[in-house]
Each structure stands twice: as structure tokens, then as C-alpha cells.
Scaffold this motif. Structure first.
Motif, short mmCIF file in Angstrom:
data_model
loop_
_atom_site.label_atom_id
_atom_site.label_comp_id
_atom_site.label_asym_id
_atom_site.label_seq_id
_atom_site.Cartn_x
_atom_site.Cartn_y
_atom_site.Cartn_z
N GLY A 1 22.89 15.81 20.25
CA GLY A 1 22.73 14.37 20.10
C GLY A 1 23.58 13.59 21.08
O GLY A 1 23.13 12.58 21.65
N GLN A 2 24.80 14.05 21.29
CA GLN A 2 25.67 13.39 22.26
C GLN A 2 25.12 13.54 23.67
O GLN A 2 25.18 12.61 24.48
N MET A 3 24.58 14.72 23.98
CA MET A 3 23.98 14.94 25.30
C MET A 3 22.80 14.00 25.51
O MET A 3 22.61 13.46 26.62
N ALA A 4 22.00 13.78 24.48
CA ALA A 4 20.86 12.88 24.59
C ALA A 4 21.33 11.46 24.89
O ALA A 4 20.73 10.74 25.70
N ALA B 1 22.10 22.03 23.39
CA ALA B 1 22.69 20.87 24.05
C ALA B 1 22.40 20.87 25.54
O ALA B 1 22.05 19.82 26.13
N MET B 2 22.53 22.03 26.18
CA MET B 2 22.25 22.13 27.61
C MET B 2 20.77 21.88 27.89
O MET B 2 20.42 21.20 28.88
N THR B 3 19.90 22.39 27.05
CA THR B 3 18.46 22.16 27.21
C THR B 3 18.14 20.68 27.07
O THR B 3 17.32 20.13 27.83
N GLU C 1 16.34 18.63 30.16
CA GLU C 1 15.00 18.05 30.03
C GLU C 1 14.93 16.67 30.68
O GLU C 1 13.88 16.27 31.17
N SER C 2 16.06 15.96 30.69
CA SER C 2 16.11 14.63 31.29
C SER C 2 16.75 14.64 32.67
O SER C 2 16.30 13.91 33.56
N CYS D 1 27.20 28.72 30.30
CA CYS D 1 27.40 27.91 31.50
C CYS D 1 27.02 28.69 32.76
O CYS D 1 26.43 28.13 33.69
N ALA D 2 27.33 29.98 32.78
CA ALA D 2 27.05 30.81 33.96
C ALA D 2 25.56 30.91 34.24
O ALA D 2 25.15 31.20 35.38
N LYS D 3 24.72 30.67 33.25
CA LYS D 3 23.27 30.75 33.44
C LYS D 3 22.69 29.48 34.04
O LYS D 3 21.52 29.45 34.43
N ASP D 4 23.49 28.44 34.10
CA ASP D 4 23.05 27.15 34.64
C ASP D 4 23.67 26.96 36.02
O ASP D 4 24.89 26.97 36.18
#
Length: 304
Positions: free
Chosen positions: A128-131, A171-173, A177-178, A250-253
Motif C-alpha cells: 500500500g505504501q509503495m502504491a 510490494a516490489m511488484t 507495475e507503475s 532485491c537481487a532479482k530486480d
């Protein structure tokens, strides 16, 4: 830290490799022309060159922060109160010299940094915070979350490692997305056991702890029996597992940096802890967090 909160590309890759392989064997391009075949390494491997890793921008021009009470500056300037001006991430307090001030200047920090952290939040609150953060379209998002997932009423109430991972991935997704190109800097969860050891000899802090600050670690702070020791060790182990999750996800991003465990390994002393609760960072502690984050964000290579 108060107690409260790709799909596989194998088929496409195989198809691309096959096309290049056929072109190399026939000396024709992929659409049947008469162009010469690939030479050098490409001819030897028959594989397309990998996409270059995007370079990390060491001077982002805007910043949003998500997380918990540490990022809200809780207890940094007044008892049991958020002090966002003293936040390591986005604050404008001269004594802290926040990450935003270091990157953007004081005026820039006031205009182009936003703090969406919430005292008491857990990893489940991060999507929610990420959004919210994504609506500002920041070039950098800072993340410091996880302490409240370990700081629960009991060890059995702590967020499981599997849930923690799924929530952080969510959260990362949500952000991606945005904002697929926004950079993310992830701070490790602090060493909660060290914070207990620093504050347990202070009578005022122990009275404040009774109000519900991290009971899984700080409850019955003078107890040194085997049960109390096991309880604290269990919390500590969970924090280390959370940090491993933060590092791995994080390493996957390609646009995410983990702090390499810098916050967890930092030895907070009495000067770095709030003298109201001896658990949350003081202004001095917030300044040390800002230093670590700035070093991580501006480093030519990711922290290890």
C-alpha cells in the motif's frame, strides 16, 4: 519499530537462439536475405548478446520513503511522537542531514521527497505504501521495514519468513507495475538484540518498553534465564532470516540495491538511541542511518 505491521522467457530465448543458430549455419539473415553470417563470438556461440545491465543513477532527482517508525523519526525529537523532520530518509533537520538533503539539497528535499512510512507498519503494509509512493513517480524509493514483523507480542506471532517474502515481492511488484525504472534502496532490519542490550540498564527506558515497544525482544528485559534467552535468540534469528529475504528479493530486480547488512551490523550506542525509549534512533542515530544510505546510493558498486 513500535509493535502493532516472470513469467518464463525460456521459449522466447530458445526461439531467439535457434534463429541465430540457423542464420549462422546458412549465412543468411533471419528473413532469408543474403547478409553475411555473424562472426567472432556470436558465430562461435550461436547466441544473442545479453542485454546490458542498466547503470545505477547515483544522483536521483526525487525520492520517496516507505517503511515504519524509524523512517518516521519516531521518538527522535519528542517522547512517543513521530518526528518526520528528523527522518534519515526525507527529513530537513540540519542535525540529521538526511539522504534527501544530501542528494537534493535542502530546498530539493522539501519539494521532491515524500515520506509514506507509518509508525507500527509491518511488511504487509508495504504494498500500500509503495502504491502511494508510485503516484509521485520518484526516481528513488527507500525501504526500511521488517522490525515490526519481529517485534510482536510473542515469538509465535512473528511474521513467518514465507509470508515476509511474499509480502515484499508483492510490494516490489506493485511498484514495478507503475514504475519499471525507478530505483529502490533497501535497508536491512536493525539488530534488535543489540538495542535491548543497550537499553536494558536504563530504568526510564524499561518503563517505556512496558507500553508495548517490541515485547518479543524487550519484554521482561532483566530476565536472563534460559527461556528469556531462547526467546530473544529466536527473534534475532528471525531478523537475520528477514534480512536474507530482503537481499535475495532485491537481487532479482536489476534496479534494486540492498545495503549489504549495513544497518543490521551498525553498533548503535547510547548516543544513537532515543533517550526517551532507548530503542528508536535519536537524531544522531538518524544521521548515521542517512550516512549509510547515502554511501550505498552513491557508491559506484552495490554494497556487499
Amino acid at each position: 519499530m513500535r509493535n502493532r505491521g516472470h513469467r518464463s522467457r525460456g521459449l522466447l530465448a530458445a526461439f531467439a537462439a535457434a534463429v541465430v543458430g540457423v542464420a549462422g549455419l546458412t549465412g543468411c539473415d533471419a528473413v532469408g536475405g543474403n547478409a553475411p553470417g555473424p562472426s567472432g563470438t556470436a558465430a562461435q556461440t550461436g547466441k544473442p548478446s545479453p542485454k546490458p545491465t542498466p547503470s545505477w543513477d547515483r544522483s536521483p532527482r526525487s525520492l520517496a520513503a516507505v517503511g515504519d517508525s524509524i523512517t518516521r523519526g519516531f521518538d527522535a525529537c519528542s517522547v512517543l511522537t513521530d518526528c518526520p523532520d528528523s527522518s534519515w530518509a526525507t527529513g530537513t533537520d540540519a542535525k540529521v542531514n538526511s539522504l534527501a538533503v544530501r542528494l537534493l539539497g535542502r530546498t530539493g528535499a522539501a519539494q521532491r521527497s515524500w515520506n509514506y512510512a507509518q509508525t507500527g507498519s509491518r511488511m504487509s503494509d508495504l504494498p500500500g505504501q509503495m502504491a502511494q509512493a508510485a503516484t509521485r513517480r520518484p526516481e528513488l524509493v527507500t525501504v526500511m521495514a521488517g522490525a515490526n514483523d519481529a517485534c510482536r507480542a510473542s515469538v509465535s506471532a512473528m511474521t513467518s519468513v514465507a509470508e515476509f517474502r511474499a509480502q515484499f515481492e508483492d510490494a516490489m511488484t506493485t511498484l514495478r507495475e507503475s514504475l519499471p525504472k525507478t530505483q529502490v534502496y533497501v535497508s536491512s532490519v536493525p539488530d534488535l538484540k543489540r538495542l535491548w542490550s543497550q537499553g536494558r540498564t536504563n530504568q526510564l527506558s524499561k518503563q517505556i518498553w512496558k507500553l508495548g515497544i517490541c515485547p518479543s525482544m524487550l519484554g521482561d528485559p532483566d530476565a536472563l534465564d534460559s527461556a528469556a534467552t531462547l526467546r530473544r535468540d529466536t527473534v534475532q534469528d528471525r531478523v537475520e532470516e528477514y534480512n536474507a529475504v530482503l537481499r535475495e528479493v532485491c537481487a532479482k530486480d536489476r534496479r534494486c540495491r540492498f545495503d549489504g547488512g549495513a544497518v543490521f551490523e551498525y553498533r548503535f550506542g547510547t548516543k544513537q538511541l532515543s533517550h526517551w525509549d532507548w530503542f528508536h534512533p535519536s537524531r544522531n542515530g538518524q544521521a548515521r542511518l542517512a550516512e549509510m544510505a547515502y554511501a550505498g546510493v552513491t557508491s559506484r558498486t552495490p554494497p556487499k
